[in-house]
Design a protein around this motif. Structure first.
Motif, mmCIF file in Angstrom:
data_model
loop_
_atom_site.group_PDB
_atom_site.id
_atom_site.type_symbol
_atom_site.label_atom_id
_atom_site.label_comp_id
_atom_site.label_asym_id
_atom_site.label_seq_id
_atom_site.Cartn_x
_atom_site.Cartn_y
_atom_site.Cartn_z
ATOM 1 N N SER A 182 -9.903 -4.940 -7.179
ATOM 2 C CA SER A 182 -8.537 -4.778 -6.431
ATOM 3 C C SER A 182 -8.115 -6.323 -5.801
ATOM 4 C CB SER A 182 -8.734 -3.720 -5.347
ATOM 5 O OG SER A 182 -9.446 -4.127 -4.346
ATOM 6 N N PHE A 199 -4.654 2.891 -7.042
ATOM 7 C CA PHE A 199 -3.790 3.744 -7.762
ATOM 8 C C PHE A 199 -2.324 2.362 -7.670
ATOM 9 C CE2 PHE A 199 -6.261 6.798 -5.657
ATOM 10 C CZ PHE A 199 -6.413 7.764 -6.843
ATOM 11 N N ASN A 200 -1.856 2.410 -8.933
ATOM 12 C CA ASN A 200 -0.528 1.544 -8.853
ATOM 13 C C ASN A 200 0.575 2.234 -9.772
ATOM 14 O OD1 ASN A 200 -1.657 -1.055 -7.392
ATOM 15 N ND2 ASN A 200 -3.195 -0.712 -9.035
ATOM 16 N N CYS A 236 -3.085 4.949 3.454
ATOM 17 C CA CYS A 236 -4.042 4.040 2.753
ATOM 18 C C CYS A 236 -5.058 3.753 3.523
ATOM 19 C CB CYS A 236 -3.109 2.571 2.850
ATOM 20 S SG CYS A 236 -1.509 2.579 2.217
ATOM 21 N N GLU A 276 1.389 2.531 -3.114
ATOM 22 C CA GLU A 276 0.074 3.051 -3.935
ATOM 23 C C GLU A 276 -0.164 4.482 -3.444
ATOM 24 O OE1 GLU A 276 -3.350 0.559 -3.017
ATOM 25 O OE2 GLU A 276 -2.373 -1.248 -3.674
ATOM 26 N N SER A 304 -8.021 1.037 -1.670
ATOM 27 C CA SER A 304 -6.834 -0.287 -1.803
ATOM 28 C C SER A 304 -7.026 -0.600 -3.353
ATOM 29 C CB SER A 304 -7.071 -1.441 -0.992
ATOM 30 O OG SER A 304 -6.416 -2.630 -1.364
ATOM 31 N N GLY A 349 0.906 -1.057 -0.009
ATOM 32 C CA GLY A 349 0.027 -0.090 -0.128
ATOM 33 C C GLY A 349 0.806 1.158 -0.088
#
Ligand code: FAD
Length: 305
Positions: free
Chosen positions: A260, A146-147, A85, A20, A143, A17
């Protein structure tokens, strides 16, 4: 824009996370610094300043102390945003920090567009935009929303921060949830029952399809919430995160909280009556069909073959 990202460790290991939050800052084009209570043995891969509190001394979580440490970093860095997160750590810490900073708090951000945070509404069927008016905003990220585009890289400039755990509210520790039922994280083929199967009597049909394919049955949250399938089979942000070779989504719309949990699957087949269902965006094959008609035909074909 400047962002203070809050990373997370669990039992000495940096959690994904954290990356992220970095991906979110990149999406915003924000200058970023990072805070985490963890260990120098596993620092975040990040090109920038990392305020690192030693978890052995400050705890991986301690509400009062972590708020205090973050307040100090905020007064030093003057960020426009503090980003956490939407995890058990973030749920607890974000509102405490927002109160201490007299900041707006925005939960479960899934996107950023037109200068506004985008949040799910009405059980993720709608999206709403929020533009906080306070000088600094504390936001939590849904969660999986965003990656990073590739593997994390970077050399952090670690600056140590320290504090003493005070009397009063204390955090006892993390306890792994008891694993009942099936461990879907090891399954190579998963066939998931979504709300589109209509009624509990149809669970057996999806189970038969999973058996015919030599896989396990998964379920979306409404199917679990309705008591049709055990929670140990739920896939998604509040269920299991799975990465089978083949994932067959039956009557699943493709809400972000579901995606996700299954987006790392190798090959995704979605069976849905609606050709515009969002699951089509992550599916390798979208079969536009009534699953209640298609599944029996598939089972017969598999049994004959
Ligand atoms: P729906 O969204 O109702 O979709 C049903 C789909 O079936 C539709 O696309 C429809 O076109 C299709 N359909 C209908 N009839 C048929 C038919 N006969 N044949 C073929 N297709 C048909 N959800 C999860 O799954 N996992 C989670 O872990 C999770 N965590 C959450 C956490 C939070 C904090 C929140 C707010 C929500 C969470 N959700 C989770 C819920 C999520 O937002 C969605 O509501 C949920 O994933 C929708 O489930 P679904 O796709 O089965 O149902």
């Amino acid at each position: 824009m400047k962002a203070l990202l809050v990373g997370e460790y669990r039992q000495g290991k940096l959690l994904d996370g954290t990356y992220e939050t970095i991906a979110f800052a990149q999406k915003l084009g924000a200058e970023a610094v990072l805070f985490a209570a963890g260990s120098e043995a596993d620092p975040p891969r990040f090109d920038g300043k990392v305020y690192l509190a030693d978890a052995a001394q400050c705890g991986e979580y301690n509400p009062a102390l972590h708020v205090k440490l973050l307040q100090e970093v905020v007064s030093q860095e003057n960020p426009d945003l503090v980003v956490l997160c939407h995890s058990s750590y973030g749920w607890d810490l974000a509102p405490r920090l927002a109160l201490a900073l007299k900041a707006a708090q925005v939960s479960e951000v899934v996107d950023y567009a037109d200068g506004a945070f985008v949040l799910p509404a009405c059980n993720a069927k709608l999206r709403r935009q929020v533009r906080p008016k306070s000088k600094v905003a504390v936001v939590t990220l849904q969660s999986g929303a965003f990656n990073l585009s590739g593997e994390p890289t970077g050399n952090p400039q670690v600056e140590k921060v320290a504090g003493t755990v005070e009397e009063g509210m204390s955090f006892v520790g993390y306890e792994a949830a008891e694993k009942g039922g099936v461990d879907l994280s090891r399954a190579e083929i998963i066939v998931t029952a979504g709300r589109g199967i209509g009624k509990p009597e149809n669970v057996a049909l999806i189970e038969s399809l999973a058996n015919a394919l030599g896989g396990e049955m998964g379920a979306s949250r409404p199917v679990v919430d309705a008591g049709w399938v055990d929670h140990s089979r739920q896939v998604g942000s509040t269920g299991q995160v799975v990465s089978p070779k083949v994932y067959v989504a039956c009557g699943v719309s493709g809400a972000i909280q579901h995606i996700s949990g299954m987006k790392k699957s190798g090959f995704v087949v979605a069976i849905n009556k609606d050709k515009g269902a969002p699951i089509g965006e992550v599916a390798d094959v979208l079969v536009v069909a009534d699953v209640l008609q298609l599944a029996p035909a598939l089972i017969s074909a598999l049994q004959e073959g």
